[in-house]
Design an enzyme around this catalytic site. Structure first.
Site, PDB file in Angstrom:
ATOM      1  N   TYR D 143       0.860  -1.188   0.000  1.00 28.95           N
ATOM      2  CA  TYR D 143       0.000   0.000   0.000  1.00 28.95           C
ATOM      3  C   TYR D 143       0.899   1.242   0.000  1.00 28.95           C
ATOM      4  O   TYR D 143       1.525   1.558   1.003  1.00 28.95           O
ATOM      5  CB  TYR D 143      -0.901  -0.061   1.243  1.00 28.95           C
ATOM      6  CG  TYR D 143      -1.827   1.107   1.465  1.00 28.95           C
ATOM      7  CD1 TYR D 143      -2.064   2.078   0.500  1.00 28.95           C
ATOM      8  CD2 TYR D 143      -2.513   1.228   2.677  1.00 28.95           C
ATOM      9  CE1 TYR D 143      -2.935   3.130   0.729  1.00 28.95           C
ATOM     10  CE2 TYR D 143      -3.383   2.284   2.911  1.00 28.95           C
ATOM     11  CZ  TYR D 143      -3.579   3.233   1.931  1.00 28.95           C
ATOM     12  OH  TYR D 143      -4.433   4.284   2.178  1.00 28.95           O
ATOM     13  N   LYS D 173      -1.568  -1.079  -4.107  1.00 28.58           N
ATOM     14  CA  LYS D 173      -2.572  -0.018  -4.018  1.00 28.58           C
ATOM     15  C   LYS D 173      -1.776   1.263  -4.054  1.00 28.58           C
ATOM     16  O   LYS D 173      -1.050   1.582  -3.113  1.00 28.58           O
ATOM     17  CB  LYS D 173      -3.350  -0.128  -2.708  1.00 28.58           C
ATOM     18  CG  LYS D 173      -4.160   1.127  -2.339  1.00 28.58           C
ATOM     19  CD  LYS D 173      -5.077   0.814  -1.170  1.00 28.58           C
ATOM     20  CE  LYS D 173      -5.783   2.012  -0.540  1.00 28.58           C
ATOM     21  NZ  LYS D 173      -5.996   3.209  -1.318  1.00 28.58           N
TER      22      LYS D 173
END
Lengths: 271, 271, 271, 271
Positions: D143, D173
């Site tokens: 992330y 992400k």
């Protein structure tokens, strides 16, 4: 030829300033440079004395000589010559704007003053307005490049109501990574030209509605980017992306070398 | 009078540039301004055409006219007039340095170019060296103000070996909050002048060995800061601190008003 | 012994957390560590589970075990043990504050939450107030370290009116370079303790009225800094400066090595 | 259903954490929340305990309870539940990863530790690798959200060679504005999932080859963004842009209100 309404679209090459070994400007190269851009890179518009042109470290008289020579040599070969006239000094900027009009520029562009940084859109608009008033007949572009100027006012805020202050306002050279700000400019005033200035992520800006691009890599990658644009227009996103990735790889490589003007000029020679 | 060896110490007022309502320079005010500084503020040295003097937004000829007038009016009244000659353009800086020598400046100072920012101490030293070479007989000071220039090279690195490149090198106007960098400058070359430029935390720099200060508030707080310095020298830290806190309160108040040159000039009138 | 009114002054060592090769906490080292600080470094106060103690990357139960062991081993040997209990989670911070009270800490300290950053002094005070309410009988310190937390609220603003929210509020561990903010804290509430946290520019903060210092280098430079402080108190600024410069040189050298906790621990062993 | 090869594509809603007035987690809302996302927003994948879920200010046990409830309620209704397990503490992250595997998560995701910031890709990969090793059977996502973590390592550098360290690595992400870094991730490892996290400029990332998006606005704008994606896929860039501009306007409005989790939750209720 240009769009019927004169709207600036497509590719604009931000030209380098030819310098001798002793850092003197070399006007004799400009004629062949224009021919090269027109013939080998398919370039129809140039942006002179910008960041790529190292204008901020040139003297006023060097900038005038360059502007004049570019305008003279580009006549009949380029659709538009946009002369960047921004300086730290308002009076100097006004003098250059008047000069640009005199030597036949098609438009002027102005960067935000970066030493005493305007803190609000109002203050920045006031500066731009005073420069524009020195060449009221020329189309006027704001040159937005916050990472270098340190002026953190969104372009969307700068252009708010600017047409009432600068009737000749025509658009923005947007050299920033904030695609929200960019998108809001495009959706707010679609009749103006919003030209994107970060060559390595141009495709993202195209998706957001960019009307064209101004950049230094178009000196040597003009044909590739023409292909990127036409692939995009035909809906062939896969092909457009492929070209964009190639440019990213090149630019990333150049950044590792410093990607200053020297490296950039060298790339132009090699490619 | 000045130190026997000419070493610059004590307070230096960074002068404002008198402007008319229409933003034209107003040379007629400079004579009385010098008298005021000498008589009312006990100031013996001035730093002209610096940040306080808004030089970066003046034209070359405005800067020359100002430098000349300050030097002329300060004759016999000030010990030293340091003329700041830094510009984005090397050639312009050199021209101003030559001019400063011609009009009788006692020293020149140069800021780092802030548009195309030098990334290394070597690159910055090369720029300074070329400017200094245009006025080799004048004492030379580097003006360090990273928060405005965005040039993040420590002053300690900049001065490393600089005497072999710039024989006239004499010190630094240090306008930064990094007291480690400042302390290392002072301990490295105690014979040079390290003058501190953040008036509101001058006492901290004095503790680190500052030889003096250059600042805009000394236009109207000169006497207070003289007292701060003499209290500090006598070892009366409590009194020195009391004055420093008073200045901090004033500056913090001014910052809330914007603390731009306009506010600063207004404070000078009011206080 | 401590000041009669319990005001925290002088040197406070920010302790390292002893870890095994496998990154398990090593409680057995803490007893000898306390003895070393007391006997070899002349340290009378410790700040445990702070940044130096790597607390933010420890689990809650590790932090509890450490707090308990430090309090137990310091009994009778240290004047004060301040346990840092700040976490990203308010509930975790409250749990640690309650635990600190239970195991006999003399005070707690809390850092600003750095992930969801409070944007205003009000928001930050609200967080601190809720943690303090979990250990209302313990003196409470705010730990200000904006370069790491990214929380850009001045300490002066944070402490404004804080006594009505946190009756046990006693001061600030100020680890920032802004000596204006620091000076304004000291002049605003001289009865509280303002302890400076940047060891390499402590002398500047002393000039501004620092009541002491909290730092990691005091683990191995405690005696030197005691000498710096006593030289400063006697008005021997030259000697104080000499010691400060020595520390700056060491810290600058360490920063070139990374100056992370590993380097710092290594320095402690070597020096 | 999901892609045959399990590659994560399309929209992923970053879920809010339901809290009571007293800041206690409210598990009872999660069942209806899942139904709402599936039925009203056409959402097939959720990302729980991320930034939108305020996980970094929750306790470990709150995060476990939430992860368990989301997995339980999503069974049969969502294709994939990705549980974010990143913490400042490696051991806590590992504990959450093991727990996620136990309660039936389809994948885990980990943010860079933001207090002691890894300075190199190597250091960050080492942290990610150790967390991944606690749940080796689950697909693993990095992330990337540099504006919040302050960890300035490009995602492209982070993923270099990561498959040999984390065999379960499946993608990123990517919540950053740097479309060069994003483009280079996509072109380097097209088989992995690169999901874009800045909802307000998703169209730019789609042009660069994004395989989907993870965001908080998809809680209430899921259908609009599905339309944006399908317009883009059909080559109807004008329609895609129109939807993107609408979202930009909403988000810009929300940012003026603060755009914290509170504002965001309120928008979900209102829209």
């Amino acid at each position: 030829g240009p769009a019927a309404d004169g709207k600036l679209t497509g590719l604009v090459a931000a030209t380098f300033t030819p310098l001798t070994q002793h850092d003197e400007i070399n006007l004799s190269v400009i004629g062949p440079y224009v021919d090269y851009l027109a013939e080998k890179q398919g370039i129809k518009n140039i942006f002179v004395n910008g960041t790529t042109g190292e204008s901020m470290s040139l003297t006023l008289s060097e900038r005038k000589d360059l502007a004049e020579e570019w305008c003279k040599r580009a006549k009949g070969k380029m659709d538009q010559v946009i002369v960047h006239v921004g300086c730290l000094s308002l009076k100097d900027s006004q003098e250059l704007a008047r000069h640009a009009a005199r030597v036949g520029a098609h438009a002027v562009a102005v960067i935000a003053p970066s030493f005493f940084k305007p803190k609000t859109a109002d203050a920045l608009r006031a500066f731009l307005t005073q420069v524009a008033s020195a060449a009221p007949a020329l189309p006027f572009y704001y040159y937005h490049i916050p990472a270098i100027t340190g002026v953190n006012v969104s372009a969307r805020d700068v252009i708010e109501g600017i047409e009432s202050l600068i009737p000749s306002f025509r658009g923005v050279k947007f050299s920033g990574s904030d695609l929200v700000d960019f998108g809001q400019c495009v959706s707010h005033r679609p009749q103006w030209s919003f030209l994107y200035g970060l060559d390595e992520q141009f495709l993202g800006a195209l998706a957001m509605g960019a009307h064209g691009a101004v950049g230094s890599t178009y000196n040597y990658l003009g044909c590739d980017v023409q292909q990127l644009m036409s692939a995009f227009e035909k809906g062939d996103i896969v092909q457009a992306r492929k070209i964009q990735f190639k440019i990213q790889e090149l630019v990333t490589y150049a950044i590792k070398l410093g990607f200053d003007v020297g490296v950039n000029k060298q790339l132009m020679i090699e490619i």
